[in-house]
Design an enzyme around this catalytic site. Structure first.
Site, PDB file in Angstrom:
ATOM      1  N   MET A 125       2.618  -1.357   0.092  1.00 18.39           N
ATOM      2  CA  MET A 125       1.545  -2.357   0.062  1.00 18.39           C
ATOM      3  C   MET A 125       0.221  -1.623  -0.137  1.00 18.39           C
ATOM      4  O   MET A 125      -0.130  -0.749   0.654  1.00 18.39           O
ATOM      5  CB  MET A 125       1.551  -3.104   1.399  1.00 18.39           C
ATOM      6  N   HIS A 126      -0.496  -1.941  -1.197  1.00 12.79           N
ATOM      7  CA  HIS A 126      -1.792  -1.284  -1.397  1.00 12.79           C
ATOM      8  C   HIS A 126      -2.816  -2.174  -2.097  1.00 12.79           C
ATOM      9  O   HIS A 126      -3.964  -1.780  -2.249  1.00 12.79           O
ATOM     10  CB  HIS A 126      -1.630   0.005  -2.206  1.00 12.79           C
ATOM     11  N   ARG A 127      -2.412  -3.372  -2.553  1.00 15.91           N
ATOM     12  CA  ARG A 127      -3.356  -4.223  -3.285  1.00 15.91           C
ATOM     13  C   ARG A 127      -4.518  -4.632  -2.392  1.00 15.91           C
ATOM     14  O   ARG A 127      -4.302  -5.017  -1.226  1.00 15.91           O
ATOM     15  CB  ARG A 127      -2.657  -5.509  -3.736  1.00 15.91           C
TER      16      ARG A 127
ATOM     17  N   ARG B 177      -5.168   3.787   0.478  1.00 16.37           N
ATOM     18  CA  ARG B 177      -5.948   2.560   0.735  1.00 16.37           C
ATOM     19  C   ARG B 177      -5.406   1.830   1.965  1.00 16.37           C
ATOM     20  O   ARG B 177      -6.174   1.321   2.791  1.00 16.37           O
ATOM     21  CB  ARG B 177      -5.898   1.624  -0.483  1.00 16.37           C
TER      22      ARG B 177
ATOM     23  N   ASP C 253       3.808  -5.005  -3.119  1.00 15.74           N
ATOM     24  CA  ASP C 253       2.827  -5.709  -3.935  1.00 15.74           C
ATOM     25  C   ASP C 253       2.494  -4.900  -5.188  1.00 15.74           C
ATOM     26  O   ASP C 253       1.539  -5.208  -5.899  1.00 15.74           O
ATOM     27  CB  ASP C 253       1.561  -6.056  -3.131  1.00 15.74           C
TER      28      ASP C 253
END
Ligand code: UD1
Length: 358
Positions: A202-204, A235, A276
């Site tokens: 998950m990084h969006r 992130r 994501d």
């Protein structure tokens, strides 16, 4: 033909690998500018060493920062190089700030710009990547689309005449590496008692940057009934630290970002994938793993056919959704069969000839 590629973020290093290999088999000149958007060893250097890529001819060392500032520094650095280099083509990849900066630099100097992975659309204008895609496609002279769906988006925007469908270069490299690592054990970082695990990334910005959304996503993952291996993007780490959220709650097992070969071994060994990331959705689909996407939409709509990929933006019932049985249908080859980079190089050569003889 002289081609300059611009890369800067992790997925672009993956796309650069098959393109470099395809150029190496020709007499054409190909060199690389790295913007420095990603700079950690595990986000950048490891990809160059794994794929045997030469050190980029230029590294702008731009690093992190607010979008405008980051993009502006890249634009100015790329412009300086292009002014003296004047390649026949500037090749830009995907949808990051590095992509947009390069496309603008080329367009301003009247250097022909080709966009690899053109025509992807989420139609979600709150994503920075969506603006990067649309603006880059409209600035570019040659649009190398990965799929027919992408080509149809370009045609709808009046860009059909500049479009060539070449397939997806990420599948080129995925098929090569999956063959090479077949039968190998899981990466050491993945230590699970009975071998069953969910691979999660998950990084969006839409998932990480709102602390309430991030907390809900992490608690949804933590409640999955088998271990959840979570390679942590910088992130995500930064956002979790500032919101004081625990990346090892419940079923979660945080690990460092994985190199490409390790990631392919992890997907192959996983029970299911939740992400994501655009690239990982496709990698799971191509390798025959069910994937759940924690977003309201996907650009890679072909993965949704027959339920190989399922969107779960509201994060409810994740255990049942993620661990659903795999479909029994054939998947087909919507992303090509591994020859996209050669098709892309051929298109650059053919279109250079057609523009230079026009
Ligand atoms: C970028 C792309 C995204 C792509 C992703 C792949 C944009 C707008 N977004 O997002 O489309 O899916 O790359 O990874 O271009 N950081 C480090 N070390 C690094 C790189 C980043 O610590 O090597 C940290 C920085 O603190 C930075 C944060 O990660 O603030 C985000 O990095 P940034 O390059 O701005 O965007 P990504 O989230 O990586």
């Amino acid at each position: 033909v002289k081609v300059t590629s611009v890369v800067g973020a992790r997925p672009q290093f993956v796309k650069l690998a098959p393109i470099t290999r395809a150029f190496d088999a020709t007499e054409h000149e190909h060199n690389v500018i790295h913007t420095g958007q990603h700079y950690d060893g595990l986000m950048s250097d490891i990809f160059f060493s794994t794929f045997g890529l030469a050190e980029p001819m230029w590294n702008l060392g731009v690093g992190s920062g607010p979008h405008g500032e980051q993009t502006a520094k890249m634009l100015s650095g790329i412009e300086k190089i292009l002014t003296s280099e004047r390649p026949d083509w500037l090749l830009v990849y995907g949808d990051t700030n590095s992509t947009l900066a390069a496309a603008l630099a080329g367009a301003k100097l009247h250097i022909p710009v080709a966009h690899l992975e053109a025509g992807l659309r989420s139609f979600n204008r709150s994503m920075p990547e969506e603006h990067n895609r649309v603006l880059t496609d409209h600035a570019a002279d040659l649009l190398l689309a990965p799929t027919r769906t992408a080509a149809s988006h370009l045609a709808n925007e009046g860009l059909g005449a500049r479009t060539v469908v070449v397939g997806d270069v990420m599948v080129d490299v995925l098929l090569q590496v999956a063959t090479a690592v077949a039968g190998r054990a899981l990466p050491d970082a993945i230590d699970v008692p009975d071998g069953r695990f969910v691979l999660a990334t998950m990084h969006r910005a839409e998932n990480t940057d709102d602390p309430a959304r991030l907390a809900a996503a992490l608690s949804g993952l933590a409640e999955i009934s088998i271990p959840v291996i979570l390679p942590v993007h910088p992130r995500l780490q930064a956002a979790a630290t500032s919101a004081d959220l625990d990346l090892s709650a419940g079923s979660l097992h945080p690990v460092e970002p994985l190199g490409y070969e390790q990631m392919v071994r992890a997907v192959l060994g996983s029970t299911a994938v939740i992400t994501d990331s655009g690239g990982l959705q496709k990698e799971a689909f191509v390798l025959g793993k069910t994937v759940t996407t924690i977003r309201t939409e996907t650009e890679w709509v072909e993965t949704l056919d027959d339920g190989w990929n399922v969107l779960a933006p509201d994060l409810k019932d994740l255990d049942a959704i993620v661990l659903r049985p795999a479909p029994t249908t054939e998947r087909g080859h919507p992303y090509g069969t591994g020859e996209a980079a050669i098709a892309a190089v051929n298109a650059l050569v053919a279109h250079h000839r057609s523009t230079s003889s026009a």
